[in-house]
Scaffold this motif. Structure first.
Motif, PDB file in Angstrom:
ATOM      1  N   VAL A  32      -0.979  12.025  -8.539  1.00 21.69           N
ATOM      2  CA  VAL A  32       0.450  11.296  -8.427  1.00 21.69           C
ATOM      3  C   VAL A  32       1.244  10.468  -7.290  1.00 21.69           C
ATOM      4  N   PHE A  33       1.365  11.895  -7.011  1.00 24.55           N
ATOM      5  CA  PHE A  33       2.150  11.451  -5.026  1.00 24.55           C
ATOM      6  C   PHE A  33       1.930  10.176  -4.436  1.00 24.55           C
ATOM      7  N   ALA A  34       0.566  10.350  -4.420  1.00 27.80           N
ATOM      8  CA  ALA A  34      -0.718   9.111  -3.661  1.00 27.80           C
ATOM      9  C   ALA A  34      -0.385   7.780  -4.623  1.00 27.80           C
ATOM     10  N   ILE A  35      -0.490   8.030  -5.497  1.00 34.31           N
ATOM     11  CA  ILE A  35      -0.284   6.670  -6.282  1.00 34.31           C
ATOM     12  C   ILE A  35       0.935   5.870  -7.088  1.00 34.31           C
ATOM     13  N   LEU A  36       1.703   7.011  -6.510  1.00 31.74           N
ATOM     14  CA  LEU A  36       3.873   6.298  -6.447  1.00 31.74           C
ATOM     15  C   LEU A  36       3.732   5.317  -5.427  1.00 31.74           C
ATOM     16  N   THR A  37       3.562   6.371  -3.981  1.00 29.50           N
ATOM     17  CA  THR A  37       3.629   5.727  -2.947  1.00 29.50           C
ATOM     18  C   THR A  37       2.947   4.601  -2.805  1.00 29.50           C
ATOM     19  N   ALA A  38       1.592   4.901  -2.767  1.00 30.50           N
ATOM     20  CA  ALA A  38       0.564   3.295  -2.690  1.00 30.50           C
ATOM     21  C   ALA A  38       1.377   2.030  -3.715  1.00 30.50           C
ATOM     22  N   SER A  39       2.003   2.410  -5.134  1.00 33.43           N
ATOM     23  CA  SER A  39       2.736   1.505  -5.554  1.00 33.43           C
ATOM     24  C   SER A  39       4.033   1.085  -4.903  1.00 33.43           C
ATOM     25  N   TYR A  40       4.405   2.012  -4.566  1.00 35.98           N
ATOM     26  CA  TYR A  40       5.559   1.393  -3.684  1.00 35.98           C
ATOM     27  C   TYR A  40       5.776   0.517  -2.669  1.00 35.98           C
ATOM     28  N   ILE A  41       4.380   0.829  -1.910  1.00 34.68           N
ATOM     29  CA  ILE A  41       4.144   0.184  -0.469  1.00 34.68           C
ATOM     30  C   ILE A  41       3.419  -0.994  -1.063  1.00 34.68           C
ATOM     31  N   GLY A  42       3.228  -0.863  -2.434  1.00 30.44           N
ATOM     32  CA  GLY A  42       2.345  -2.088  -3.039  1.00 30.44           C
ATOM     33  C   GLY A  42       3.451  -3.299  -3.372  1.00 30.44           C
ATOM     34  N   ALA A  43       4.461  -2.712  -3.787  1.00 24.52           N
ATOM     35  CA  ALA A  43       5.351  -3.729  -3.942  1.00 24.52           C
ATOM     36  C   ALA A  43       5.918  -4.152  -3.128  1.00 24.52           C
ATOM     37  N   ALA A  44       6.349  -3.408  -1.811  1.00 19.31           N
ATOM     38  CA  ALA A  44       7.050  -3.872  -0.805  1.00 19.31           C
ATOM     39  C   ALA A  44       6.393  -5.200  -0.116  1.00 19.31           C
ATOM     40  N   ILE A  45       4.595  -4.930   0.119  1.00 13.61           N
ATOM     41  CA  ILE A  45       3.836  -6.130   1.283  1.00 13.61           C
ATOM     42  C   ILE A  45       3.369  -6.954  -0.526  1.00 13.61           C
ATOM     43  N   GLU A  46       3.978  -6.537  -1.302  1.00 12.56           N
ATOM     44  CA  GLU A  46       3.063  -8.096  -2.175  1.00 12.56           C
ATOM     45  C   GLU A  46       3.537  -9.976  -1.246  1.00 12.56           C
ATOM     46  N   ASP A  47       2.672 -10.047  -2.037  1.00 11.53           N
ATOM     47  CA  ASP A  47       2.650 -12.315  -1.606  1.00 11.53           C
ATOM     48  C   ASP A  47       3.176 -12.789  -3.108  1.00 11.53           C
ATOM     49  N   HIS A  48       4.452 -12.389  -3.797  1.00 14.55           N
ATOM     50  CA  HIS A  48       4.868 -12.954  -4.945  1.00 14.55           C
ATOM     51  C   HIS A  48       4.459 -15.401  -4.904  1.00 14.55           C
ATOM     52  N   HIS A  49       4.069 -15.783  -6.093  1.00 12.77           N
ATOM     53  CA  HIS A  49       3.861 -16.700  -6.172  1.00 12.77           C
ATOM     54  C   HIS A  49       4.433 -17.064  -7.297  1.00 12.77           C
ATOM     55  N   HIS A  50       6.285 -18.006  -6.680  1.00 11.75           N
ATOM     56  CA  HIS A  50       6.856 -17.987  -7.619  1.00 11.75           C
ATOM     57  C   HIS A  50       6.841 -18.355  -8.781  1.00 11.75           C
ATOM     58  N   GLU A  51       5.696 -20.218  -8.489  1.00  9.07           N
ATOM     59  CA  GLU A  51       5.641 -20.274  -9.844  1.00  9.07           C
ATOM     60  C   GLU A  51       5.323 -19.949 -11.346  1.00  9.07           C
ATOM     61  N   GLU A  52       3.447 -18.507 -10.753  1.00  3.97           N
ATOM     62  CA  GLU A  52       3.463 -17.620 -11.626  1.00  3.97           C
ATOM     63  C   GLU A  52       4.963 -16.683 -12.050  1.00  3.97           C
ATOM     64  N   ALA A  53       5.417 -16.242 -11.344  1.00 11.56           N
ATOM     65  CA  ALA A  53       6.252 -14.835 -11.593  1.00 11.56           C
ATOM     66  C   ALA A  53       7.242 -15.402 -12.509  1.00 11.56           C
TER      67      ALA A  53
END
Lengths: 68, 436
Positions: B414-435
């Motif tokens: 859980v610690f690993a998956i949550l850290t990964a999801s927080y980092i993932g949210a921080a580095i994600e490239d957003h596509h504004h048309e879709e999001a």
């Protein structure tokens, strides 16, 4: 006295988290039953969601510790 | 199966030994060899009387300065004592001294071994001497709060605890109050901001070194095996590590971190295996029982690392979504921005608390189950109650320990998956048309 009130508050918070995690688990089981081939994805998302719901209970624990 | 039998046997045997030991006050002090961690509260009283010869056996239990809590057994205090950090390392009943690095404003830094406190090698970790104004109380260093207390090495009569768990050192006819122990757990376990600081190589630090060295050795060995046996099937410990490693890579790193997962994978893997190693190390019965991942200071450091990595690698979209969420009306932004800013800090805070609470709760439940023996035996007065509870209590503890093995894996994951999801949210490239 303050300690007992903190304990009651913590208990209430745990009820909320319990209902939340119960829902997560129940829906995940349903989803697995419907689509057994997606079990891997569902499991890791279930754990992630349960961990997030747990956050509320954890904050209650800390408040109880600090107040008690 | 063999391991399970072994654990059951050892648990029941030691619990029985403790009980048999304090059931008879008139045995020689050699008998104290059989007592171990779970029973020391009871044995302590006659330990001191044997070593000092000051008190008769009969009234040793009523001595204010000798024992921890007198006649009554306090399971809560026992549990808190065992999950706390200590300046001695205990393997079963054996207490091993550790280096103390202490600082206070008056005398500056002091570095010495905790054996200077003269605690019993087979005992509880209560020092018989005060050294430079410090005393050892139940394995933890405390500073005497009185300026008149002698600074050199002096023999003390004992340490008395009052109702609120304040400790008083008895020297001669006087009692000197002590400061609370120095911990970095924000005062949750009776420590906090103190006039002295304890930077010692404590039990937790030693456990951390052991697990760190073990992980280093294991992973270097596996890495070498991949180099030497290129193209061949994995062998030995390689076959143990590879599935776990691939599981984390496929379930945690790739889905959450996307294409750039290789950049953050070493961090996630280190977190996972270090937490897992420490969780499992803390589960070994009678081998220190260190509670490293159940220590707020430790989990706090891990959470700070997760916080730094997340926020330092956050891209423009991440900060934009925190401070000026696109696609929502301006008045909603005034509510959303404070919530999002708070969220930045709450995320690592819950990471820290989740690991701490889960591991601490597990350790405490096991100790309380073992304490059932002493509750039902009314602290040695009721032999039938005590012996009758040994087996149920052993079975309950065993059940809890198997649950804890599961929790050790789940919490590391859980610690690993949550850290990964927080980092993932921080580095994600957003596509504004879709999001939006």
């Amino acid at each position: 006295m303050v300690g007992s009130i903190a304990a009651i508050g913590m208990g209430l918070a745990v009820i909320g988290a319990g209902i939340g995690i119960g829902n997560v688990g129940a829906k995940a089981m349903e989803a697995i039953a419907r689509q057994p081939e997606a079990v891997g994805d569902i499991r890791s998302n279930m754990i992630l969601m349960a961990a997030l719901v747990e956050g509320a209970a954890l904050i209650a624990i800390v408040v109880a510790f600090l107040v008690a | 199966m063999q391991l399970r039998t072994f654990l059951t046997t050892i648990l029941i045997l030691t619990a029985g030994a403790v009980f048999a030991d304090h059931g008879d006050d008139h045995k020689s002090s050699d008998q104290t060899q059989t007592h171990q961690q779970n029973g020391h509260d009871h044995n302590h009283d006659h330990d001191t009387s044997h070593d000092h010869g000051e008190e008769g056996h009969g009234d040793a239990h009523h001595d204010d300065c000798g024992g921890h809590h007198g006649d009554t057994f306090d399971p809560g205090a026992t549990a808190f004592h065992h999950i706390a950090d200590a300046n001695v390392y205990s393997i079963g009943p054996l207490q091993i001294p550790l280096p103390c690095i202490l600082y206070n404003k008056e005398s500056g830094f002091d570095i010495f071994m905790s054996s200077k406190f003269g605690f019993d090698r087979l005992g509880h970790g209560d020092g018989h001497y005060a050294y430079k104004g410090y005393v050892l109380d139940g394995g933890t260093v405390k500073l005497v709060a009185d300026a008149n207390f002698p600074k050199e090495k002096v023999e003390i009569k004992g340490i008395r605890h009052d109702e609120d768990a304040n400790a008083y050192v008895c020297l001669g006819d006087n009692e000197y109050p002590t400061y609370a122990k120095s911990t970095a757990d924000f005062g949750l376990f009776g420590g906090g901001i103190t006039p002295f600081y304890d930077f010692s190589i404590t039990k937790n630090v030693v456990s951390m070194f052991i697990v760190f060295m073990f992980c280093l050795w294991l992973f270097l060995k596996v890495a070498r095996a991949y180099k030497d046996r290129q193209g061949k099937a994995p062998k030995g410990v390689q076959s143990l590590i590879e599935p776990v490693f691939l599981f984390i890579q496929d379930e945690v790193c790739k889905p959450f971190l996307g294409d750039k997962y290789m950049r953050y994978q070493p961090f996630i893997m280190s977190l996972f295996f270090f937490i897992l190693g420490l969780n499992l190390f803390g589960q070994i019965p009678f081998f220190g029982g260190s509670n490293v991942t159940g220590n707020l200071a430790f989990t706090c450091v891990l959470a700070i690392f997760a916080f730094l990595v997340t926020n330092l690698s956050g891209n423009k979209h991440y900060w934009e979504h925190i401070f000026w969420m696109p696609g929502v009306p301006a008045w909603v932004k005034t509510i959303l921005t404070p919530v999002e800013v708070l969220g930045v800090f709450i995320k690592p805070l819950t990471l820290m608390l989740r690991l701490f609470a889960n591991i601490t709760a597990g350790h405490m439940v096991i100790i309380i189950f073992v304490s059932l023996i002493f509750i039902f035996s009314q602290n040695g007065a009721n032999a039938i109650g005590g012996w009758g509870t040994v087996i149920p209590s052993g079975l309950l503890s065993l059940f809890m320990m198997s649950i804890e093995l599961l929790v050790a894996f789940i919490q590391a994951f859980v610690f690993a998956i949550l850290t990964a999801s927080y980092i993932g949210a921080a580095i994600e490239d957003h596509h504004h048309e879709e999001a939006h």
